[in-house]
Every structure is written in C-alpha cells, then in structure tokens.
Design an enzyme around this catalytic site. Structure first.
Site, PDB file in Angstrom:
ATOM      1  N   ASN A  15       0.856  -1.193   0.000  1.00  0.00           N
ATOM      2  CA  ASN A  15       0.000   0.000   0.000  1.00  0.00           C
ATOM      3  C   ASN A  15       0.896   1.249   0.000  1.00  0.00           C
ATOM      4  O   ASN A  15       1.719   1.436   0.899  1.00  0.00           O
ATOM      5  CB  ASN A  15      -0.895  -0.047   1.248  1.00  0.00           C
ATOM      6  CG  ASN A  15      -1.847   1.127   1.330  1.00  0.00           C
ATOM      7  OD1 ASN A  15      -1.447   2.262   1.097  1.00  0.00           O
ATOM      8  ND2 ASN A  15      -3.080   0.879   1.676  1.00  0.00           N
ATOM      9  N   HIS A  51      -5.604   3.642  -1.605  1.00  0.00           N
ATOM     10  CA  HIS A  51      -6.926   4.017  -1.082  1.00  0.00           C
ATOM     11  C   HIS A  51      -7.235   5.432  -1.534  1.00  0.00           C
ATOM     12  O   HIS A  51      -6.600   6.389  -1.102  1.00  0.00           O
ATOM     13  CB  HIS A  51      -6.877   3.925   0.451  1.00  0.00           C
ATOM     14  CG  HIS A  51      -8.182   4.203   1.134  1.00  0.00           C
ATOM     15  ND1 HIS A  51      -8.332   4.104   2.494  1.00  0.00           N
ATOM     16  CD2 HIS A  51      -9.396   4.568   0.647  1.00  0.00           C
ATOM     17  CE1 HIS A  51      -9.593   4.406   2.820  1.00  0.00           C
ATOM     18  NE2 HIS A  51     -10.238   4.707   1.710  1.00  0.00           N
ATOM     19  N   ARG A  53      -9.326   8.172  -0.961  1.00  0.00           N
ATOM     20  CA  ARG A  53     -10.288   8.611   0.058  1.00  0.00           C
ATOM     21  C   ARG A  53     -11.128   9.746  -0.468  1.00  0.00           C
ATOM     22  O   ARG A  53     -10.700  10.510  -1.337  1.00  0.00           O
ATOM     23  CB  ARG A  53      -9.552   9.056   1.323  1.00  0.00           C
ATOM     24  CG  ARG A  53      -8.861   7.932   2.061  1.00  0.00           C
ATOM     25  CD  ARG A  53      -8.303   8.424   3.380  1.00  0.00           C
ATOM     26  NE  ARG A  53      -9.340   8.533   4.373  1.00  0.00           N
ATOM     27  CZ  ARG A  53      -9.527   7.682   5.382  1.00  0.00           C
ATOM     28  NH1 ARG A  53      -8.720   6.665   5.544  1.00  0.00           N
ATOM     29  NH2 ARG A  53     -10.515   7.854   6.239  1.00  0.00           N
ATOM     30  N   ARG A  57      -6.874  12.876   0.865  1.00  0.00           N
ATOM     31  CA  ARG A  57      -5.783  13.325   1.735  1.00  0.00           C
ATOM     32  C   ARG A  57      -4.434  12.740   1.329  1.00  0.00           C
ATOM     33  O   ARG A  57      -3.404  13.271   1.667  1.00  0.00           O
ATOM     34  CB  ARG A  57      -6.073  13.008   3.195  1.00  0.00           C
ATOM     35  CG  ARG A  57      -6.020  11.533   3.515  1.00  0.00           C
ATOM     36  CD  ARG A  57      -6.205  11.278   4.984  1.00  0.00           C
ATOM     37  NE  ARG A  57      -7.569  11.557   5.417  1.00  0.00           N
ATOM     38  CZ  ARG A  57      -8.120  10.998   6.502  1.00  0.00           C
ATOM     39  NH1 ARG A  57      -7.410  10.190   7.259  1.00  0.00           N
ATOM     40  NH2 ARG A  57      -9.374  11.249   6.827  1.00  0.00           N
ATOM     41  N   GLU A  78      -8.669   0.618  -3.043  1.00  0.00           N
ATOM     42  CA  GLU A  78      -9.510   0.661  -1.841  1.00  0.00           C
ATOM     43  C   GLU A  78     -10.396   1.887  -1.914  1.00  0.00           C
ATOM     44  O   GLU A  78      -9.919   2.984  -2.226  1.00  0.00           O
ATOM     45  CB  GLU A  78      -8.652   0.779  -0.585  1.00  0.00           C
ATOM     46  CG  GLU A  78      -7.924  -0.464  -0.217  1.00  0.00           C
ATOM     47  CD  GLU A  78      -7.103  -0.241   1.050  1.00  0.00           C
ATOM     48  OE1 GLU A  78      -7.218   0.823   1.683  1.00  0.00           O
ATOM     49  OE2 GLU A  78      -6.321  -1.128   1.366  1.00  0.00           O
ATOM     50  N   GLU A 159     -11.277  -9.255   3.201  1.00  0.00           N
ATOM     51  CA  GLU A 159      -9.993  -8.919   3.824  1.00  0.00           C
ATOM     52  C   GLU A 159     -10.259  -8.736   5.313  1.00  0.00           C
ATOM     53  O   GLU A 159     -11.073  -7.895   5.710  1.00  0.00           O
ATOM     54  CB  GLU A 159      -9.403  -7.640   3.212  1.00  0.00           C
ATOM     55  CG  GLU A 159      -8.068  -7.286   3.873  1.00  0.00           C
ATOM     56  CD  GLU A 159      -7.235  -6.299   3.085  1.00  0.00           C
ATOM     57  OE1 GLU A 159      -7.332  -6.265   1.849  1.00  0.00           O
ATOM     58  OE2 GLU A 159      -6.463  -5.565   3.736  1.00  0.00           O
TER      59      GLU A 159
END
Ligand code: PXP
Length: 256
Positions: A15, A51, A53, A57, A78, A159
């Site tokens: 990640n 991810h 978001r 961010r 994600e 997960e």
C-alpha cells in the site's frame, strides 16, 4: 475449526498511500507514488494497493490514473461504497476493488465494514464492479456475522482487519493479542470453508506479520504504513524484501 486450505504462496500487496501523504505535505510532485510502486514491483510485491479517500488526503485521482497506466502489477483500489467511487472504479476497472468503511475524521480505516446491516445496498453496489471485471473484496472485522453477510452479497473475497491484533501487540497485552489471533485464525478458516478467498491487513509490521502469514487460508496481505516508514531508514526495496522473507519463513514453518 480445522484448516482446509493448502499452504499456497502468500501474495504481498504494498500500500503506497503514505508516499502520497508525504508528497501532499508540501503540495509538490515528490515523492511520487508511482515511482514507489515500481520499486515495490522490483522488490517482489505481487500487487499495489491504493486508497482513494473521499477527501483525497493522500492518493489522488491522477495517482490512480498513473497507476492504471504505468504499472505492470495489478492494482487493488480501496474505496468507500459511494456513488462517486463506484463511477471511478467503473471507469478504471482495476484488477481488484476493496470496499472499506470511511469516516472523514478518522486517521486511518479504524474498523471493518458493517456489511450485515447494509446488505441490500452493498449487494447492488458491488454487482456492477464485478460485472466490470474487478475482483471485489470487503474489508471486515474477523466476525462470523460479517463474513456470512459478505458471502451473501456475492463478494468473492474478504480482507480481515488485523488492526486489533496489531494494537494489542503494541500495547504489550499478550492475552488480547492471542485472543485476536485465535479469532483471525478461526474466521479465516470459516470464510474459506464457505468459499471466500481470504486476505488480511492493517497495522502489520515485522513483529506481527508472521503469525498472520502462517494462517493457511490467508492468500494475500496488504501492508503499507510500516513499510513506508521503514523505507526512511533502509529504503523501500530493502523494507519490502525483508517483509517478503518473513512472510515466506512463516509459510515454510507452518508447512512443516
Ligand atoms: N488493508 C486495508 C483494507 C486498509 O484500509 C489498509 C490501510 O489503508 C491496509 C490494508 C494497510 O494498512 P497499513 O497501512 O496499516 O499497513
């Protein structure tokens, strides 16, 4: 509960969100998450996780674009179960989409998704993603109710959230850590038994990865924050290679 899965090779998804966190602290173009993803590939990662978001961010829309176009490895996107994210995933059709809960004010993904209370909506939400060819996974606590609900909505993968296990380890609470580990083992076996592919992640470090990597039903780990932090001291490739060695050792020891 007995383990029924063979000890297949455990995949490592790296990640890279927090490469983008450092970049965004200054607003310029570096460090570049795509460059980190390429280094991760050279170091033996099997996939890249990012991810996107709602508040952008860390990872941004152009990052996803760049990762889709400039990366040899499969991307695991994600995202929260929102219309905006669904449209983005349907446009890019990443290899995998992992549905996570998201609260704007949280520092990280603090708990698993509450699937059981939102089954109908989530079933409709993931159907087009699956039709578009993305492998959908649901990020959940190691909880039988949530696993059963994830199965009912048609997700092929769950997960399991390892955060509580890792926190108990950090706090030095061996009893809580072992209880969490037992729960993860039991629920990985249960999820596998009902036909789900099992992944795990959140908060994993060199100190906590081996017992999770030794769970035979777990096919993939997604690890980010610790690796990016460790990269400050030893470089990203070295950090990833070390994690890979520990995972492989745990797998080999469990097979003995
Ligand atoms: N898996 C999921 C679903 C996550 O949301 C995260 C954090 O973004 C991770 C794995 C990786 O967690 P960490 O960065 O703590 O290794």
């Amino acid at each position: 509960m007995t383990a029924t899965a063979p000890l297949g090779r455990l995949r490592l998804g790296v990640n890279i969100d927090h490469v983008a966190t450092v970049r965004n602290a200054r607003g310029g173009p570096y460090p570049d998450p795509l460059r980190a993803a390429r280094l991760a590939e050279e170091a033996g990662a099997d996939g890249i996780t990012a991810h996107l978001r709602e508040d952008r961010r860390h990872i941004t829309d152009p990052d996803i674009e760049g990762l889709m176009q400039g990366l040899g490895l499969p991307l695991n996107l994600e995202m929260a179960a929102t219309d905006e994210m669904q449209a983005i995933a349907l446009r890019h059709r990443p290899h995998a989409v992992c549905i996570v809960p998201e609260r704007r004010e949280e520092r990280t993904t603090e708990g698993g998704l509450e699937v059981a209370r939102d089954e109908n909506r989530l079933a409709h939400f993931i159907a087009p993603l699956r039709e578009a060819g993305s492998r959908v996974s649901i990020f959940i606590a190691a909880d039988r109710r949530q696993i059963e609900a994830a199965h009912r909505i048609g997700a092929p993968v769950v997960e399991l959230h390892t955060g509580a296990y890792c926190e108990a380890h950090l706090e030095g609470d061996a009893a809580a850590r072992d209880a969490e580990l037992d729960r993860l083992r039991d629920m990985a076996a249960f999820a596998h038994e009902i036909g789900l592919e099992v992944h795990a992640g959140h908060g994993l470090t060199y100190d906590t990865v081996k017992p999770i990597a030794a769970i035979p039903e777990v096919m993939e780990l997604n690890i980010g924050h610790f690796l990016i932090g460790e990269a400050i001291y030893v470089g990203l490739e070295t950090a990833i290679r070390r994690m890979r060695v520990l995972m492989d050792e745990a797998r080999a020891e469990a097979a003995d």
